[in-house]
Motif scaffolding. Structure first.
Motif, PDB file in Angstrom:
ATOM      1  N   ALA A 260       1.296  -1.677   0.175  1.00 55.67           N
ATOM      2  CA  ALA A 260       0.417  -0.337   0.103  1.00 55.67           C
ATOM      3  C   ALA A 260       0.956   1.054  -0.305  1.00 55.67           C
ATOM      4  CB  ALA A 260      -0.489   0.198   1.230  1.00 55.67           C
ATOM      5  N   ASN A 261       1.992   0.889   0.769  1.00 58.87           N
ATOM      6  CA  ASN A 261       2.700   2.272   0.821  1.00 58.87           C
ATOM      7  C   ASN A 261       3.553   2.305  -0.863  1.00 58.87           C
ATOM      8  OD1 ASN A 261       3.756   4.576   1.550  1.00 58.87           O
ATOM      9  ND2 ASN A 261       5.467   3.534   2.951  1.00 58.87           N
ATOM     10  N   LEU A 262       2.995   3.387  -1.527  1.00 57.85           N
ATOM     11  CA  LEU A 262       3.548   2.878  -3.005  1.00 57.85           C
ATOM     12  C   LEU A 262       4.192   4.722  -2.775  1.00 57.85           C
ATOM     13  CD1 LEU A 262       1.371   0.904  -5.611  1.00 57.85           C
ATOM     14  CD2 LEU A 262       4.128   0.328  -4.360  1.00 57.85           C
ATOM     15  N   GLN A 263       5.482   4.748  -3.271  1.00 56.49           N
ATOM     16  CA  GLN A 263       5.821   6.013  -3.361  1.00 56.49           C
ATOM     17  C   GLN A 263       7.061   6.154  -4.400  1.00 56.49           C
ATOM     18  OE1 GLN A 263       9.133   7.786  -0.093  1.00 56.49           O
ATOM     19  NE2 GLN A 263       7.910   5.876   0.106  1.00 56.49           N
ATOM     20  N   LYS A 264       7.802   7.551  -5.487  1.00 58.89           N
ATOM     21  CA  LYS A 264       7.951   7.917  -5.913  1.00 58.89           C
ATOM     22  C   LYS A 264       9.721   7.560  -5.691  1.00 58.89           C
ATOM     23  CE  LYS A 264       9.742  10.531 -10.253  1.00 58.89           C
ATOM     24  NZ  LYS A 264       9.031  11.902 -11.003  1.00 58.89           N
ATOM     25  N   ILE A 265      10.722   6.957  -5.980  1.00 60.42           N
ATOM     26  CA  ILE A 265      11.756   6.348  -5.836  1.00 60.42           C
ATOM     27  C   ILE A 265      13.503   6.965  -6.820  1.00 60.42           C
ATOM     28  CG2 ILE A 265      13.482   4.962  -4.461  1.00 60.42           C
ATOM     29  CD1 ILE A 265      10.965   3.088  -3.506  1.00 60.42           C
ATOM     30  N   ARG A 266      13.939   6.861  -6.967  1.00 58.67           N
ATOM     31  CA  ARG A 266      14.989   7.443  -7.157  1.00 58.67           C
ATOM     32  C   ARG A 266      16.159   6.415  -7.103  1.00 58.67           C
ATOM     33  NH1 ARG A 266      17.775  12.193  -9.422  1.00 58.67           N
ATOM     34  NH2 ARG A 266      19.859  10.558  -9.689  1.00 58.67           N
ATOM     35  N   LEU A 267      15.781   4.380  -7.732  1.00 57.33           N
ATOM     36  CA  LEU A 267      16.368   4.099  -7.807  1.00 57.33           C
ATOM     37  C   LEU A 267      17.855   4.013  -7.619  1.00 57.33           C
ATOM     38  CD1 LEU A 267      15.671   0.938  -7.420  1.00 57.33           C
ATOM     39  CD2 LEU A 267      15.536   0.836  -9.313  1.00 57.33           C
ATOM     40  N   ASP A 268      18.835   5.073  -8.382  1.00 62.24           N
ATOM     41  CA  ASP A 268      20.054   4.963  -8.340  1.00 62.24           C
ATOM     42  C   ASP A 268      21.270   5.580  -6.635  1.00 62.24           C
ATOM     43  OD1 ASP A 268      20.301   7.892  -9.390  1.00 62.24           O
ATOM     44  OD2 ASP A 268      18.747   6.669  -9.534  1.00 62.24           O
ATOM     45  N   GLU A 269      19.646   7.218  -6.380  1.00 64.70           N
ATOM     46  CA  GLU A 269      20.280   7.301  -5.038  1.00 64.70           C
ATOM     47  C   GLU A 269      19.766   6.057  -4.322  1.00 64.70           C
ATOM     48  OE1 GLU A 269      17.996  11.077  -4.674  1.00 64.70           O
ATOM     49  OE2 GLU A 269      19.171  12.315  -6.452  1.00 64.70           O
ATOM     50  N   GLN A 270      18.926   5.309  -4.377  1.00 67.30           N
ATOM     51  CA  GLN A 270      18.105   4.520  -3.158  1.00 67.30           C
ATOM     52  C   GLN A 270      19.659   3.955  -2.961  1.00 67.30           C
ATOM     53  OE1 GLN A 270      15.290   0.976  -3.100  1.00 67.30           O
ATOM     54  NE2 GLN A 270      15.107   2.448  -1.344  1.00 67.30           N
ATOM     55  N   LEU A 271      20.277   2.923  -4.171  1.00 68.32           N
ATOM     56  CA  LEU A 271      21.836   2.601  -3.820  1.00 68.32           C
ATOM     57  C   LEU A 271      22.587   2.422  -3.227  1.00 68.32           C
ATOM     58  CD1 LEU A 271      20.553   0.568  -7.286  1.00 68.32           C
ATOM     59  CD2 LEU A 271      21.215  -1.057  -5.186  1.00 68.32           C
TER      60      LEU A 271
ATOM     61  N   ILE B 232      29.127  -8.619   0.148  1.00 66.70           N
ATOM     62  CA  ILE B 232      30.546  -7.223   0.976  1.00 66.70           C
ATOM     63  C   ILE B 232      31.132  -8.801   2.068  1.00 66.70           C
ATOM     64  CG2 ILE B 232      31.757  -6.188   3.558  1.00 66.70           C
ATOM     65  CD1 ILE B 232      28.563  -4.542   1.608  1.00 66.70           C
ATOM     66  N   LYS B 233      29.588 -10.071   2.665  1.00 68.37           N
ATOM     67  CA  LYS B 233      30.607 -11.136   3.105  1.00 68.37           C
ATOM     68  C   LYS B 233      31.303 -12.057   2.341  1.00 68.37           C
ATOM     69  CE  LYS B 233      27.865 -14.531   6.236  1.00 68.37           C
ATOM     70  NZ  LYS B 233      26.371 -14.645   6.695  1.00 68.37           N
ATOM     71  N   TYR B 234      30.946 -11.962   1.776  1.00 67.73           N
ATOM     72  CA  TYR B 234      31.347 -13.409   0.941  1.00 67.73           C
ATOM     73  C   TYR B 234      32.844 -13.131   0.228  1.00 67.73           C
ATOM     74  CZ  TYR B 234      28.261 -16.426   3.344  1.00 67.73           C
ATOM     75  OH  TYR B 234      27.576 -16.088   3.858  1.00 67.73           O
ATOM     76  N   SER B 235      32.805 -11.930   0.248  1.00 72.41           N
ATOM     77  CA  SER B 235      34.148 -10.943  -0.623  1.00 72.41           C
ATOM     78  C   SER B 235      35.139 -10.999   0.197  1.00 72.41           C
ATOM     79  CB  SER B 235      34.135  -9.681  -0.765  1.00 72.41           C
ATOM     80  OG  SER B 235      32.749  -9.562  -2.852  1.00 72.41           O
ATOM     81  N   GLY B 236      35.971 -12.061  -0.601  1.00 70.91           N
ATOM     82  CA  GLY B 236      37.995 -11.109  -0.052  1.00 70.91           C
ATOM     83  C   GLY B 236      38.517  -9.329   0.316  1.00 70.91           C
ATOM     84  N   GLU B 237      39.652  -9.398   0.832  1.00 68.59           N
ATOM     85  CA  GLU B 237      40.180  -8.502   0.949  1.00 68.59           C
ATOM     86  C   GLU B 237      40.509  -7.792  -0.583  1.00 68.59           C
ATOM     87  OE1 GLU B 237      42.769  -7.333   3.737  1.00 68.59           O
ATOM     88  OE2 GLU B 237      41.577  -8.264   5.529  1.00 68.59           O
ATOM     89  N   ASN B 238      40.006  -6.838  -1.155  1.00 72.51           N
ATOM     90  CA  ASN B 238      40.693  -5.566  -1.907  1.00 72.51           C
ATOM     91  C   ASN B 238      40.223  -6.688  -3.116  1.00 72.51           C
ATOM     92  OD1 ASN B 238      43.013  -4.393  -0.690  1.00 72.51           O
ATOM     93  ND2 ASN B 238      44.128  -6.350  -0.256  1.00 72.51           N
ATOM     94  N   CYS B 239      39.212  -6.822  -2.807  1.00 70.18           N
ATOM     95  CA  CYS B 239      38.511  -7.485  -4.364  1.00 70.18           C
ATOM     96  C   CYS B 239      37.110  -6.177  -4.600  1.00 70.18           C
ATOM     97  CB  CYS B 239      36.643  -8.526  -3.645  1.00 70.18           C
ATOM     98  SG  CYS B 239      38.125  -9.650  -2.942  1.00 70.18           S
ATOM     99  N   LYS B 240      36.564  -6.415  -5.400  1.00 70.90           N
ATOM    100  CA  LYS B 240      35.532  -5.615  -6.284  1.00 70.90           C
ATOM    101  C   LYS B 240      34.187  -6.535  -6.272  1.00 70.90           C
ATOM    102  CE  LYS B 240      35.593  -4.952 -11.159  1.00 70.90           C
ATOM    103  NZ  LYS B 240      36.369  -4.335 -12.479  1.00 70.90           N
ATOM    104  N   ILE B 241      33.277  -5.709  -5.762  1.00 71.36           N
ATOM    105  CA  ILE B 241      31.809  -5.896  -6.067  1.00 71.36           C
ATOM    106  C   ILE B 241      31.556  -4.379  -7.279  1.00 71.36           C
ATOM    107  CG2 ILE B 241      29.256  -5.234  -5.423  1.00 71.36           C
ATOM    108  CD1 ILE B 241      30.627  -5.950  -2.178  1.00 71.36           C
ATOM    109  N   ASP B 242      30.619  -5.408  -8.124  1.00 73.69           N
ATOM    110  CA  ASP B 242      30.305  -4.573  -9.571  1.00 73.69           C
ATOM    111  C   ASP B 242      28.317  -4.690  -8.749  1.00 73.69           C
ATOM    112  OD1 ASP B 242      32.160  -4.571 -11.639  1.00 73.69           O
ATOM    113  OD2 ASP B 242      32.352  -6.489 -10.548  1.00 73.69           O
ATOM    114  N   ILE B 243      28.278  -2.572  -9.152  1.00 77.87           N
ATOM    115  CA  ILE B 243      26.079  -2.553  -9.099  1.00 77.87           C
ATOM    116  C   ILE B 243      25.999  -2.083 -10.114  1.00 77.87           C
ATOM    117  CG2 ILE B 243      24.642  -1.670  -7.549  1.00 77.87           C
ATOM    118  CD1 ILE B 243      25.650  -2.047  -4.974  1.00 77.87           C
ATOM    119  N   SER B 244      24.946  -3.299 -10.979  1.00 72.57           N
ATOM    120  CA  SER B 244      24.472  -1.317 -12.636  1.00 72.57           C
ATOM    121  C   SER B 244      23.298  -1.593 -11.780  1.00 72.57           C
ATOM    122  CB  SER B 244      25.059  -2.510 -13.073  1.00 72.57           C
ATOM    123  OG  SER B 244      24.172  -3.288 -13.622  1.00 72.57           O
ATOM    124  N   VAL B 245      22.797  -0.273 -12.553  1.00 74.03           N
ATOM    125  CA  VAL B 245      20.912  -0.362 -12.522  1.00 74.03           C
ATOM    126  C   VAL B 245      21.029   0.090 -14.075  1.00 74.03           C
ATOM    127  CG1 VAL B 245      18.721   1.317 -12.450  1.00 74.03           C
ATOM    128  CG2 VAL B 245      20.881   0.660 -10.218  1.00 74.03           C
TER     129      VAL B 245
END
Length: 233
Positions: free
Chosen positions: A93-104, A150-163
């Motif tokens: 029920a609680n729908l609102q306009k969200i800037r998805l990139d900013e939320q991430l 994050i939990k299952y990445s080692g040190e000095n690793c990279k995480i890719d996030i895209s929208v």
């Protein structure tokens, strides 16, 4: 037409009422499962304290552990109640306009304490996308998936996030890590309720409730990718 829409909404409300008894029973089952570990820790440390054969520094250390585990039980109960509500909820029920990139971006910042010490590098490719959804529920999806990466990445690793906006009615979010990955025989079970593999035991229900789908691609020792596709009505 208007009558059909009214009938559909009435059916949804009836389904939620029918789900109340299930929610109560499921909540009790969920909590009893999740609190076993912190209760065991509290019991063990209180027995040591009652023995009275420890010095003050050890006593303080054990009290801090008991305090933390007690707070964790409180959070577990709150989270399990929330998930039980989601299990029997069919209306958002609680729908609102969200800037998805900013939320991430905000979710990455909120989790900074978990990745800063590991010196993880985030590679982000975020289209400027607005979406109509439930803000808190959607944020919880990103928190869970990024925290898992994050939990299952080692040190000095990279995480890719895209929208990426696929078309006028759908958006795809991808979160990819280069961590330990998930064995193929466990992959199909990661969304099963309370499945205790080392990698994850998340459910897909919250994504479905938000009119979306979630897919996991992974290979042991080669990382994991979660792809969430959200549809707009």
């Amino acid at each position: 037409n208007e009558v059909d829409e009214l009938a559909k909404n009435v059916n949804k409300m009836v389904a939620e009422l029918d789900g109340m008894d299930y929610m109560r029973k499921d909540f009790m089952s969920n909590v009893s499962h999740e609190i076993k570990t912190p209760i065991a820790a509290i019991t063990g440390f209180t027995e040591i304290l009652l023995d009275g054969s420890i010095d003050e520094s050890e006593r303080q250390e054990y009290l801090e552990v008991i305090n933390k585990e007690s707070m964790r039980i409180s959070r577990l109960c709150e989270n399990m109640l929330h998930m039980s509500r989601l299990d029997s909820q069919v209306i958002v029920a609680n729908l609102q306009k969200i800037r998805l990139d900013e939320q991430l971006r905000k979710c990455i910042i909120l989790l900074s304490e978990k990745w800063s010490d590991k010196e993880i590098d985030f590679s982000i490719d975020l289209d400027e996308v607005n979406i109509l959804s439930d803000y808190d529920m959607l944020q919880q999806v990103w928190i869970n998936l990024i925290d898992n990466a994050i939990k299952y990445s080692g040190e000095n690793c990279k995480i890719d996030i895209s929208v990426k906006r696929l078309n006028d009615k759908s958006v795809k979010v991808s979160i990819r890590d280069n961590g330990i990955g998930i064995e193929e025989e466990k992959l199909h079970r990661i969304f099963d309720k309370f499945y205790q593999c080392e990698e994850s035991h998340k459910k897909s229900g919250i994504v479905e409730l938000l009119n979306g789908t979630i897919e996991c691609k992974s290979k042991k020792d080669s990382g994991t990718t979660f792809e969430v596709t959200l549809l707009q009505k």
